[in-house]
Every structure is written in C-alpha cells, then in structure tokens.
Design a protein around this motif. Structure first.
Motif, PDB file in Angstrom:
ATOM      1  N   THR B  23      31.606  -6.436  15.746  1.00 58.92           N
ATOM      2  CA  THR B  23      32.064  -7.691  15.131  1.00 58.92           C
ATOM      3  C   THR B  23      30.892  -8.644  14.984  1.00 58.92           C
ATOM      4  O   THR B  23      29.764  -8.318  15.357  1.00 58.92           O
ATOM      5  CB  THR B  23      33.127  -8.361  16.020  1.00 58.92           C
ATOM      6  N   PHE B  54      37.170  -0.819  15.682  1.00 59.94           N
ATOM      7  CA  PHE B  54      37.223  -2.018  14.829  1.00 59.94           C
ATOM      8  C   PHE B  54      35.817  -2.386  14.391  1.00 59.94           C
ATOM      9  O   PHE B  54      34.889  -2.434  15.210  1.00 59.94           O
ATOM     10  CB  PHE B  54      37.846  -3.198  15.588  1.00 59.94           C
ATOM     11  N   MET B  55      35.660  -2.610  13.086  1.00 64.83           N
ATOM     12  CA  MET B  55      34.377  -3.058  12.557  1.00 64.83           C
ATOM     13  C   MET B  55      34.640  -4.068  11.452  1.00 64.83           C
ATOM     14  O   MET B  55      35.445  -3.823  10.557  1.00 64.83           O
ATOM     15  CB  MET B  55      33.580  -1.869  12.006  1.00 64.83           C
ATOM     16  N   ASP B  56      33.971  -5.212  11.519  1.00 62.55           N
ATOM     17  CA  ASP B  56      34.151  -6.206  10.461  1.00 62.55           C
ATOM     18  C   ASP B  56      32.945  -6.198   9.519  1.00 62.55           C
ATOM     19  O   ASP B  56      32.054  -5.352   9.630  1.00 62.55           O
ATOM     20  CB  ASP B  56      34.453  -7.592  11.045  1.00 62.55           C
TER      21      ASP B  56
END
Lengths: 141, 103
Positions: B23, B54-56
């Motif tokens: 993130t 999760f990767m933004d």
C-alpha cells in the motif's frame, strides 16, 4: 475519521468488516477496499497535503428485488474544494505500454471499479460519491 | 500490515519475495529493495507475490519502475504468483498484458 495513514488503516478495516457477512466474494471486497483506499489516499496526499484532516464516511445499500444491488459510499472532506475533477483523471493505462510511468493510476482504478463516481465541490470541502454495482460485479467474477 | 521482503541472488538473477499488503504505507519498503537492483548488473528481476493479497496503485507504481528498468537495460522484470485479487487489480489497470506475469 482522520485523513492520515492511520485513518487509511482504519478505513480499510471498516470496509473489510462491512463486507464480511454479506456474501461478497474476495474480488468484490478487494475492489471496494481498493477504491476507498485510493480515494482516501488522494484526499490525504493532495487535499490535506499529507498533514491530516477530517473525512466523514457513510454507506448504504440500495436496490430492490430483481434490480441491481448497489452499494453507495460517500466521503466528505474539508480540504480546499476542487473545481474541476477532470484535472484528477490520472494516467491513461493505454499509454503505459510504450511509456511506462509510475503514478496516476489511482483515479483510473476508481473509475474502473465504480458504477458511478461523482465529485461535488462544497463551500468548505468536497463530497465524493461512489456507487458499486455488486450484482454486475458478481456476474463478472 | 507491514511488509516482509526477502531478496535472493542467483548469478545475474534476483528474486524478491514479498509478504503482506503493498500500500501507500508499505510500498516505499519494496521500492527501497528494488532500487539497488536497478543499478546493479542483474539481468532478471523476479518479484514473487504469492503472499500479497492487497496491492494499491502505489504498489503498482513501484512495479512500473521495474518495467521502466527492464525497457532501459533490455532486462526481464517478471511478476510471479499473483493472487486472484492482485491479478484483478492488474486487469483493472489494464497492465496485465504489459507486465511479464507468470504462474
């Protein structure tokens, strides 16, 4: 909620908790969390210049039997009002193949994920409305 | 969630195994790990993402720097073991055909 890194963690946790127990799949939950993450990070970085500030958040389910299941989330900040949202469109991924650039993907992701993404400038801030069409997402995934 | 990163070298190849959420808070750690490789003599960089759920966009932007490196030095920048959710983000960003993705 405070528009800071700790606030971002809290928002992610809130989104995660809100999505659990309502039969959303992993991709749907991830997309909602991602859109909120991106918008929250943009408000923190650009609206509040990384100095922190308040962000109000509300969410409601809409839709009726036989119609799409929509999740509407509103964020409201108290940062300087943005008059032209078109200046925040971000990078066009189509151009990345030949000219890869880092950054500017956040807004593109928000537009890609949401059914509706609206911005309203206020006298003392900005309101952001995100609508997720979860039935449609369900069919996609 | 903090990021755990392990880097292994084998000849002219380097493999970076990432664990955790990538993130805006944690992507600088990944960037710090990648940057020295961009100025080293490695020809292949493989980023193993099996344990990233999760990767933004900041994480993707960090990986785009790897893409830039590969174009500049004619090297290979490979992403490996993308989870279902991370792959979906690459597809949303229309980057799944631009990166070399395996596994």
């Amino acid at each position: 909620m405070t528009g800071c890194k700790e606030g971002l963690q809290a928002l992610q946790h809130l989104a995660d908790q809100a999505c659990k127990g309502v039969c959303l799949n992993a991709i749907q939950i991830n997309r909602i969390a991602l859109a909120l993450d991106e918008l929250f990070a943009n408000i923190h970085a650009h609206g509040y210049a990384n100095q922190g500030g308040d962000i109000d958040c509300s969410a409601k389910w809409t839709g009726q039997e036989g119609k799409p299941c929509l999740l509407e989330i509103k964020l409201r900040d108290y940062a300087p009002a943005i008059q032209d949202i078109k200046t925040c469109k971000g990078v066009d991924p189509e151009t990345l193949k030949d000219h890869p650039v880092a950054g500017g993907l956040g807004m593109h992701l928000i537009y890609a994920i949401t059914e509706t993404f609206e911005h309203t400038p206020l006298e003392d801030g900005n309101q952001w409305r995100l609508v997720f069409n979860l039935k449609e997402e369900d069919e996609k995934t | 969630m903090s990021l755990h990163i392990e880097t292994e070298h084998a000849g002219k190849a380097a493999s970076i195994t990432v664990t955790g959420d990538v993130t805006i808070q944690t992507s600088p750690e990944l960037r710090n790990e990648l940057q020295p490789l961009f100025t080293s003599d490695v020809e292949v960089i493989r980023v193993v993402l099996n344990d990233v759920k999760f990767m933004d966009s900041s994480g993707i932007a960090t990986l785009v720097e790897g893409l830039q490196w590969s174009k500049r030095v004619k090297g290979r920048f490979v992403l490996s073991g993308l989870s279902e959710t991370v792959r979906d983000v690459f597809e949303l960003a229309k980057l799944d055909t631009i990166f070399e993705i395996e596994g």
